[in-house]
Enzyme design. Sequence first.
Site, short mmCIF file in Angstrom:
data_model
loop_
_atom_site.label_atom_id
_atom_site.label_comp_id
_atom_site.label_asym_id
_atom_site.label_seq_id
_atom_site.Cartn_x
_atom_site.Cartn_y
_atom_site.Cartn_z
N CYS B 83 0.81 -1.23 0.00
CA CYS B 83 0.00 0.00 0.00
C CYS B 83 0.83 1.27 0.00
O CYS B 83 0.28 2.37 -0.09
CB CYS B 83 -0.95 0.00 1.19
SG CYS B 83 -2.13 -1.35 1.10
N HIS B 331 -9.22 4.42 -0.85
CA HIS B 331 -7.91 3.77 -0.76
C HIS B 331 -7.70 2.82 -1.94
O HIS B 331 -7.78 1.61 -1.80
CB HIS B 331 -7.82 3.04 0.58
CG HIS B 331 -6.48 2.43 0.88
ND1 HIS B 331 -5.30 2.88 0.34
CD2 HIS B 331 -6.14 1.39 1.70
CE1 HIS B 331 -4.29 2.15 0.80
NE2 HIS B 331 -4.78 1.23 1.62
#
Lengths: 384, 384
Positions: B83, B331
Site C-alpha cells: 500500500c 484507498h
Amino acid sequence: MREVAVVGIGQTRVYEHWDKSLRELAGEAALEAKAEAQVANIESIYVGNMMSGVANQQGQLGAMVADWIGERFTDSVKIESACSSGSAAFRMAYLAVASGQSDIALAVGVEKMTDSPSSEITGALATAADADWEVDHGLSFVALNALIMKRYMHEYGWQGIDFAEFAINAHANAVHNPFARFQKAISEEQFIKSTMICDPINLMDASPIGDGAAAAILVPVEMLAPNLPRIVVAGSSAATDTISVHDRKQPLWLSAAEKSSKSAYAQAGIGTEDIDVFEYHDAFTIMAALSLEANGFAQPGKGPTLAKEGAIRVDGKIPVATRGGLKARGHPVGATGMYQLVEVVQQLRGQAIGTQVPHPEFGMAQNIGGSGSNIVTHILKREN
Amino acid sequence: MREVAVVGIGQTRVYEHWDKSLRELAGEAALEAKAEAQVANIESIYVGNMMSGVANQQGQLGAMVADWIGERFTDSVKIESACSSGSAAFRMAYLAVASGQSDIALAVGVEKMTDSPSSEITGALATAADADWEVDHGLSFVALNALIMKRYMHEYGWQGIDFAEFAINAHANAVHNPFARFQKAISEEQFIKSTMICDPINLMDASPIGDGAAAAILVPVEMLAPNLPRIVVAGSSAATDTISVHDRKQPLWLSAAEKSSKSAYAQAGIGTEDIDVFEYHDAFTIMAALSLEANGFAQPGKGPTLAKEGAIRVDGKIPVATRGGLKARGHPVGATGMYQLVEVVQQLRGQAIGTQVPHPEFGMAQNIGGSGSNIVTHILKREN
C-alpha cells in the site's frame, strides 16, 4: 554522478527448489554477495521480481528481503518490469550509488515458479503481454513469440533448424556452470526431434522457467580496495516500447533494445565492436536473433547467420550465453537480469571456469521485458 | 543532490470506474499533471501499483503508461511496496531528479480494484501480509489490523467508540473534495451503528477500496518559473520493518514510521511541531492512531485523545486527512500515496477549497505498506 563498482556477487542454482521459500532463495544470493563484498550496513535494497503476487501470494518483497537478511529498517522496494525486473533493480541500485543517495546498495533478483500450478504460471507470464489487446484474444506469451518467429522466417527465408545453434551453444556452455538448470549439451538431432510447443517454437527454442536468485553489491569506485578487480558500470540505460507487438511499426525490430544499447555504448564511450562478451536475453531463439540484430552485432535478418558461423561461441567474435543463457542456465523470470549481470562480472573477473572469454574488458548484459517492451542494458568494464 | 520541486499534479476521482481501464486511469492523472507542469519530454517514469498482476492480469505498467501517454521509449518501471507503492514511486522520481539522472520525472500511482471478484481482491490485499507466517494461518489483512486494534484497546483502555472521530473528521473533509469516493459527512450515531466487519473493526473504521490514479511531475527547482508556487521536497525517507506483526518487539509501535519521519524531519531541518498539515495513512482508524503516535504528534496510546480534542480537524493543531484521507477519499491501494502527495501540494498552493489550512509552510505525507512494514514519508515545503 559518481562512478560505481560491483564489489560482490551471489547466486543460487536455477532449479526446482521446492525446499526453499522465496525469502530463502533471495537471502542466499544476497548474503553471499554481501559476504563477498565485505561491507557492513546496506543502505538501499532493490528487489527485482515479476510474479510473486500471483505465484507466491507475497507482495512487498523489499521489506521481506531486508528483514530476512538482517537489514530491517533499510529503504527497500520491489521493482517490476516483467522479465527485465532483475536488471531494472540493478539499475536502481546503480542510480542510488551514482547519485550519492547510498554508499552501499544491494540489487537482488528472485523468482519462485515451479511449485505453483503450471496454468497459474502461464497466466502470470501472460501479464508481460497486453491484457486488453493481446491476452484477451487468447494469446499466451509463447504464442506471441511464435507469431514473431513465424513472421521472421517468412520475411527472411529461414527454417526452424536455422535457429538450432542458439540452443546448442547455450547448452554447451551450461555444462560448465554449476548454477545452470540444465548442465548438459544437446545435439542438432535432439533439437530437430524436440517436441513442438507452439509452431514454430519447439522445446529447444524455448527457455525453461525455474526458481532462483542472483544478487550484487554496488559501491562507489573509491570505496574499492586497490587489490580487488575494478569492475565498474560503464553504461546503464533502459527504454520502453509498446507492450502490444501489433502497435509497433516494425514488429521484427527491437527498437527499445537499439535505443538502450546505443545510450549505453555512448555512456561507455565505445561501439558494438568493443563488447567482448554479451549476455543476451534468449528467452526464445527468435529473441536471440533479434537481440543480435538490434544491438548491432548482425544485419537485420542475419542473426542466424552469425550463429551458424560460430561467432556466438566462447571463442567466437561475440560470445553469448556464456554460462548457459536463459535457454540452459534457466529463466526464473524476475531474477534473470541479475543472473546475466553476475555472469558478466564472473567473465570480467576471469572466474568463468570452462567458458572463460580471454581477457575481456567490456561485457554487456541485456534484459528484455515483454516481447521487447521494456529493455534494460548494462555495460560493465574491467578497469585493472 | 539537487533541490527538487513539484511542478504539476493530476488525479482522477476515486470511484468505481468500470468504464475506464488501468491505462486510461493512469493516463488521465499523468497527462493532467504534465499539462499543468507545461513540460515537454518526460525523462523517467515511475509507476506505483500494488496488484495489477492479480487484479488486472497486467504486468509492466511502466511500459504501459509510457506508451499510453505518448512517451514511448522512455525509461519507466513499476515500483511495488504494497500500500505504500504510490509514494515509493514518488521517492524514485525525486531521487532521479535530485541525482541529476533526469530533469523531468513523472510519478504516477494507479490501482483498479472494483471490477474484480471481491475474493480475488481480498487475496491480493493479503499479499501485503506475510504469506508464510500470517496468511497461511488464515489471516486476512483486515483481521491482522483487528488483532492490532484489539491489543491496543486492551493495553490502553479504549473502546470502539473512541476511534469515531478519525472517521468523522475524514468524512467531514471529503464533503469538499470532488475527487473523494464518499463526499458525505457521517455522524457519531452512524459510526456506532455501522456493520461490524472484523471485531473490533467496523465499516466506519475501515477505508474503502476504489479505482483511481494520481500523479506528479518533478523537476529541479531552478527550472521553475519565478511566478509559480515554489513547492520543494524538503524530506524524503523510507524504512522497512518485519512483514509479520508477531516478529516485532512492539506490535503497537510503528518503528518504520518513526524512523522514516525522523529522517525526513532531519532533512527538512524541522521538528514535529513545524508540520502544518499531515496526510496520514488511515487505512483503519487504528493506523490513524498509531501514525499520530509514531510520528511524535501524540504520546503512546494517546492518538484517540488527540482526535477527541479536535486537534486533527482542519482548524486544529495538526490537521489530518484534509481531503478525506483513505477513509473517505478512498484507498485505491497502490495509488494512495500519490493522492496524499497531491493533496499536500494542493494545501501548500492554497487550492484545498473548503478545507484549506491557513498558510501552511510544511506538509507531510506518510504512506504505509503492510501493517507498518514499508513506510515512506515525505515533507513538502512552500518556499515562496
